[in-house]
Scaffold this active site. Structure first.
Site, PDB file in Angstrom:
ATOM      1  N   LYS A 124      14.371   5.645 -13.842  1.00 29.38           N
ATOM      2  CA  LYS A 124      14.382   5.874 -12.391  1.00 29.38           C
ATOM      3  C   LYS A 124      15.627   5.786 -11.729  1.00 29.38           C
ATOM      4  CE  LYS A 124      11.698   2.257 -13.178  1.00 29.38           C
ATOM      5  NZ  LYS A 124      10.786   1.371 -13.547  1.00 29.38           N
ATOM      6  N   SER A 150      12.737   2.808 -19.359  1.00 29.92           N
ATOM      7  CA  SER A 150      11.988   2.661 -18.039  1.00 29.92           C
ATOM      8  C   SER A 150      13.041   2.575 -16.753  1.00 29.92           C
ATOM      9  CB  SER A 150      11.107   1.523 -18.127  1.00 29.92           C
ATOM     10  OG  SER A 150      10.592   0.792 -16.910  1.00 29.92           O
ATOM     11  N   ARG A 159       2.122  -0.718 -20.905  1.00 34.32           N
ATOM     12  CA  ARG A 159       2.617  -1.747 -21.257  1.00 34.32           C
ATOM     13  C   ARG A 159       2.177  -3.031 -20.991  1.00 34.32           C
ATOM     14  NH1 ARG A 159       8.328  -0.369 -19.658  1.00 34.32           N
ATOM     15  NH2 ARG A 159       9.158  -2.194 -20.812  1.00 34.32           N
ATOM     16  N   HIS A 167      21.273  -1.935  -9.301  1.00 33.92           N
ATOM     17  CA  HIS A 167      19.860  -2.471  -9.930  1.00 33.92           C
ATOM     18  C   HIS A 167      19.869  -3.648 -10.584  1.00 33.92           C
ATOM     19  CE1 HIS A 167      15.799  -1.768 -11.171  1.00 33.92           C
ATOM     20  NE2 HIS A 167      16.247  -2.053 -12.371  1.00 33.92           N
ATOM     21  N   ASP A 189       7.002   7.209 -16.092  1.00 34.14           N
ATOM     22  CA  ASP A 189       7.219   5.497 -16.177  1.00 34.14           C
ATOM     23  C   ASP A 189       6.233   4.752 -15.764  1.00 34.14           C
ATOM     24  OD1 ASP A 189       8.911   3.188 -16.785  1.00 34.14           O
ATOM     25  OD2 ASP A 189       8.795   3.286 -14.607  1.00 34.14           O
TER      26      ASP A 189
HETATM   27  N1  URA Z   1      11.892  -3.327 -14.789  1.00 35.49           N
HETATM   28  C1  URA Z   1      11.429  -1.744 -15.044  1.00 35.49           C
HETATM   29  O1  URA Z   1      11.556  -0.956 -14.098  1.00 35.49           O
HETATM   30  N2  URA Z   1      10.922  -1.516 -16.271  1.00 35.49           N
HETATM   31  C2  URA Z   1      10.846  -2.360 -17.292  1.00 35.49           C
HETATM   32  O2  URA Z   1      10.258  -2.074 -18.425  1.00 35.49           O
HETATM   33  C3  URA Z   1      11.328  -3.652 -17.070  1.00 35.49           C
HETATM   34  C4  URA Z   1      11.569  -4.077 -15.962  1.00 35.49           C
END
Ligand code: URA
Length: 442
Positions: free
Chosen positions: A188, A184, A169, A83, A162
Site C-alpha cells: 500500500k 501488506s 487473514r 505510516h 491486499d
Molecule cells: N496493517 C496492515 O496494513 N496490514 C497488516 O497486515 C497489518 C497491519
C-alpha cells in the site's frame, strides 16, 4: 503448468516459492480463479514456514501491481509519507503531517480506518464536521502542490489484492505473520507513490509487535522492501506499551492534538517526542540533512505555531469546519461521562494499551464488527500516565460515551488494564530504535 495444490504443498514443506509462483497466486486470487480455501491454506503455510526476503519482495510487488499506483512524480524527491503499524491513542499523523509540510516535505498521505483495538486516522478525521476524506487523485495532488499536505482515505483501487488477502487473514488467524504484515503495509505504501517513507513501528502491549526484537525484524523487512523499490525509507521503533498521549477516542484525540499544536505539551512527553522524531526523519530523508538538525527545525515549527497554522490550512482546505478547531466551546461533548477513581495511594506502574483500546472500543470509539457505527464522542481521557503518582479517591480517567449501558463493563475493563505499585517505576524511552535504509540493503 501452475498448480495451486503444488504451491501450497511446496510452502507447507518449507521450500522457497519462485517469483512466478507468488505472482500466479496473487493474480489468480484477485481475478477470482483461485478459491478462498486454497489461499487460506497457502496463508497458513506462510504463517508457519515464513518467507525469505526475495519471496516477501515478490509478494509485495504482486500486490502493489494488483491495482493503481498514485503518480506523484511531479513532486520529485519532495513527496513524503508516514505510516504507523498501529496503536492506541496514536494521533501522530495530525501533528507529523503539518510539521513535515512546514519543513518543506510534500506530505501526501493515504490512511486507513480502525482495526480491532487500534484507532484509524480516517475515522478520527471524520470527527471534524465537513472534513472530506475522499478526494479525487487530481484534487489530492493539487492540494499537496498548493499547501504541502493532504490526508485522504485509501481508495479500493490501491493494492486490491491486499484488501482481499487481509480479509481472509483476519478470519483464518494468519494476520500475525512478519512477511504477511510487511508485504501488506509496503504494497500500500509503494502504491501510494511517494519517494520517501517514514515508518512508525510500534512496540508493546498496544502494538502488533510486542517485543523490540520482533518490531526491529518487521522494521528491517519493510525497510529492505522499500530500498529494493528505490525509496528513501526509515523506520522508527516507538513505545506503545501504554496509550500515546492522554486521550483515546476520535474527537478526544483531535482535541488533544489541537491543544498540543497550540503549544500545550503538559504531560505529553511521549506524543511530543514521537511526533517530532517522525517529522524530523521525514525532513531528514527529503532534504538530506541530519535527523538532529531536522529535529531542531521540527521543534521550532511546533513552538512557533507554524505547524498549527498549517494544520488549520490543511483541515479547512479539505472542508473541515474552522470553528471546530478554534472554538473549544463549539465542539459537542459526549452526553454521558464517568470518572474512574483510584482505590489506593501509589504510582501508576502499568497501563495496558491493548486493554485500554478495547475499553474505548466498548464505549463506542471503535467497531466491534465491520458494520458498526463509531461514536465519535466516545473514549477515555487518562488523568494519569505511567510513572505518575496516584492518590486514593483521585481521578485516574474519565470515560465518555453516548450510551450509558456501555459504561460499567468498559470501566471494569479499563481498571483491569492498570497496575498501581508503591515504587515509582523506571521511565520508559519513547524512541526504541531507528532502522535506516541504505543503498546496500536488499
Ligand atoms: N496493517 C496492515 O496494513 N496490514 C497488516 O497486515 C497489518 C497491519
Amino acid at each position: 503448468m501452475f498448480s495451486m495444490y503444488d504451491v501450497i504443498a511446496k510452502k507447507r514443506d518449507g521450500r522457497v516459492l519462485s517469483d512466478a509462483e507468488i505472482r500466479a497466486v496473487i493474480d489468480g486470487y484477485t481475478a477470482g480463479r483461485i478459491p478462498d480455501y486454497q489461499v487460506s491454506a497457502w496463508l497458513m503455510a506462510i504463517y508457519l514456514r515464513g518467507m525469505n526476503e526475495a519471496e516477501t519482495a515478490s509478494l509485495t510487488d504482486a500486490m502493489l501491481h494488483s491495482g493503481d499506483i498514485v503518480d506523484l512524480s511531479a513532486f520529485g524527491h519532495l513527496s513524503a509519507d508516514k505510516h504507523s503499524t498501529g496503536g492506541v491513542g496514536d494521533k501522530t499523523t495530525f501533528i507529523v503531517a503539518p510539521l513535515a509540510a512546514v519543513l518543506g516535505c510534500k506530505t501526501a498521505k493515504m490512511s486507513g480506518r480502525g482495526l480491532g483495538h487500534t484507532g484509524g486516522t480516517i475515522d478520527k478525521l471524520e470527527a471534524i464536521p465537513g472534513y472530506r476524506v475522499s478526494l479525487s487523485e487530481e484534487e489530492f495532488r493539487t492540494q499537496v502542490r498548493r499547501i504541502g499536505v493532504s490526508v485522504i482515505g485509501a481508495t479500493g483501487d490501491i493494492a486490491p489484492a491486499d484488501k482481499l488477502l487481509y480479509a481472509l487473514r483476519d478470519v483464518t488467524a494468519t494476520v500475525d505473520s512478519l512477511p504477511l504484515i510487511a508485504s501488506s503495509i509496503m504494497s500500500k505504501k509503494l502504491a501510494a507513490g511517494t519517494s520517501s517513507i517514514v515508518l512508525d513501528v510500534t512496540v508493546g502491549s498496544g502494538a502488533f509487535m510486542k517485543t523490540t526484537s520482533d518490531a526491529r525484524a518487521l522494521a528491517q523487512a519493510m525497510v529492505d522492501i522499500g530500498v529494493r523499490a528505490g525509496k528513501n525509507i526509515t523506520a522508527v521503533l516507538t513505545d506503545m506499551d501504554q496509550p500515546l498521549g492522554r486521550t483515546i477516542g476520535n474527537a478526544l484525540e483531535l482535541e488533544e492534538v489541537i491543544s498540543f499544536l497550540q503549544g500545550d505539551d503538559n504531560g505529553l512527553d511521549d506524543l511530543r517526542e514521537v511526533s517530532l522524531t517522525l517529522a524530523a526523519h521525514m525532513a531528514a530523508n527529503v532534504h538530506g540533512i541530519t535527523p538532529d538538525e531536522a529535529y531542531r527545525q521540527a521543534y521550532d515549527a511546533w513552538k512557533s505555531g507554524a505547524a498549527y497554522e498549517k494544520f488549520m490550512e490543511w483541515i479547512t482546505a479539505q472542508g473541515g469546519d474552522p470553528a471546530w478547531i478554534t472554538d473549544a466551546a463549539a465542539r459537542q461533548t459526549a452526553p454521558v461521562s464517568e470518572t474512574v477513581c483510584c482505590a489506593v495511594d501509589g504510582y501508576l506502574a502499568y497501563a495496558d494499551a491493548e486493554m485500554i483500546g478495547l475499553a474505548a472500543m466498548q464505549l463506542g470509539a471503535g467497531r466491534q464488527t465491520k458494520d458498526d457505527r463509531i461514536d465519535m464522542l466516545a473514549g477515555i481521557r487518562m488523568c494519569r500516565k505511567v510513572g505518575e503518582p496516584v492518590r486514593r479517591g483521585e481521578p485516574l480517567a474519565v470515560l465518555y460515551t453516548s450510551d450509558p449501558t456501555r459504561l460499567s463493563a468498559a470501566g471494569e475493563r479499563f481498571l483491569s488494564a492498570l497496575r498501581i505499585s508503591q515504587e515509582k517505576p523506571d521511565a520508559h524511552p519513547h524512541i526504541l530504535g531507528v532502522v535506516c535504509g541504505s543503498e546496500t540493503a536488499g
